[in-house]
Design a protein around this motif. Sequence first.
Motif, PDB file in Angstrom:
ATOM      1  N   ARG A  61       0.825  -1.209   0.000  1.00  0.00           N
ATOM      2  CA  ARG A  61       0.000   0.000   0.000  1.00  0.00           C
ATOM      3  C   ARG A  61       0.857   1.257   0.000  1.00  0.00           C
ATOM      4  N   VAL A  62       1.928   1.262   0.762  1.00  0.00           N
ATOM      5  CA  VAL A  62       2.807   2.427   0.795  1.00  0.00           C
ATOM      6  C   VAL A  62       3.518   2.588  -0.549  1.00  0.00           C
ATOM      7  N   ALA A  63       3.991   1.488  -1.103  1.00  0.00           N
ATOM      8  CA  ALA A  63       4.708   1.538  -2.381  1.00  0.00           C
ATOM      9  C   ALA A  63       3.834   2.064  -3.513  1.00  0.00           C
ATOM     10  N   ALA A  64       2.532   1.839  -3.425  1.00  0.00           N
ATOM     11  CA  ALA A  64       1.616   2.267  -4.484  1.00  0.00           C
ATOM     12  C   ALA A  64       1.232   3.742  -4.392  1.00  0.00           C
ATOM     13  N   MET A  65       1.652   4.420  -3.336  1.00  0.00           N
ATOM     14  CA  MET A  65       1.272   5.821  -3.133  1.00  0.00           C
ATOM     15  C   MET A  65       2.199   6.773  -3.876  1.00  0.00           C
ATOM     16  N   ALA A  66       1.603   7.846  -4.374  1.00  0.00           N
ATOM     17  CA  ALA A  66       2.381   8.920  -4.983  1.00  0.00           C
ATOM     18  C   ALA A  66       3.141   9.666  -3.892  1.00  0.00           C
ATOM     19  N   ALA A  67       4.159  10.405  -4.277  1.00  0.00           N
ATOM     20  CA  ALA A  67       5.018  11.109  -3.317  1.00  0.00           C
ATOM     21  C   ALA A  67       4.222  12.042  -2.408  1.00  0.00           C
ATOM     22  N   ASP A  68       3.280  12.792  -2.962  1.00  0.00           N
ATOM     23  CA  ASP A  68       2.521  13.732  -2.125  1.00  0.00           C
ATOM     24  C   ASP A  68       1.630  12.987  -1.128  1.00  0.00           C
ATOM     25  N   THR A  69       1.116  11.846  -1.520  1.00  0.00           N
ATOM     26  CA  THR A  69       0.292  11.041  -0.617  1.00  0.00           C
ATOM     27  C   THR A  69       1.148  10.467   0.499  1.00  0.00           C
ATOM     28  N   ARG A  70       2.359  10.065   0.179  1.00  0.00           N
ATOM     29  CA  ARG A  70       3.279   9.532   1.189  1.00  0.00           C
ATOM     30  C   ARG A  70       3.570  10.588   2.257  1.00  0.00           C
ATOM     31  N   GLY A  71       3.775  11.816   1.837  1.00  0.00           N
ATOM     32  CA  GLY A  71       4.005  12.896   2.792  1.00  0.00           C
ATOM     33  C   GLY A  71       2.812  13.106   3.699  1.00  0.00           C
ATOM     34  N   ARG A  72       1.633  13.061   3.107  1.00  0.00           N
ATOM     35  CA  ARG A  72       0.421  13.231   3.918  1.00  0.00           C
ATOM     36  C   ARG A  72       0.239  12.055   4.863  1.00  0.00           C
ATOM     37  N   LEU A  73       0.615  10.865   4.417  1.00  0.00           N
ATOM     38  CA  LEU A  73       0.493   9.680   5.267  1.00  0.00           C
ATOM     39  C   LEU A  73       1.270   9.866   6.566  1.00  0.00           C
ATOM     40  N   ILE A  74       2.502  10.337   6.461  1.00  0.00           N
ATOM     41  CA  ILE A  74       3.310  10.552   7.667  1.00  0.00           C
ATOM     42  C   ILE A  74       2.634  11.565   8.587  1.00  0.00           C
TER      43      ILE A  74
END
Length: 103
Positions: A61-74
Motif C-alpha cells: 500500500r505504501v509503495a503504491a502511493m504517490a510522493a505527495d500522498t506519502r508525505g500526507r500519510l506521515i
Amino acid sequence: MDATEQVNLAQIVGQMLIADGCLADPEREHLEKVMNALGMDAAAKKQVIGGIDVDSPLEERVAAMAADTRGRLITELEAAMHASGHVEPGEVAMLDRVKALLG
C-alpha cells in the motif's frame, strides 16, 4: 490523490489506531475526521472500515502511493498517534516502519 490512495491512506491510519487492540471513541472520531478531510463518501468510508486489519502488510500500500500522498500519510500517522491522548509503543513502531519504507 485518487480514490484508491485515499482508501489506502485511511486504512493505514486506522491500522495505527487499532495497534493497541481496540478503537476507542476518540480514535474512531479521529478516523472519521481523516476520512471527511479526504472527501470520502459513505461507500468509501465503509470500504475503509471493512478493510482495517492490524496485520495488513504496509509495503504494497505504501509503495503504491504517490510522493505527495506519502508525505500526507506521515502527517496523518503522527496525528493519529495522539488521538487517544497517549502514545502506544505499537503506534511508534508502526510509524517507524512506514518511515523506513519511505526511505
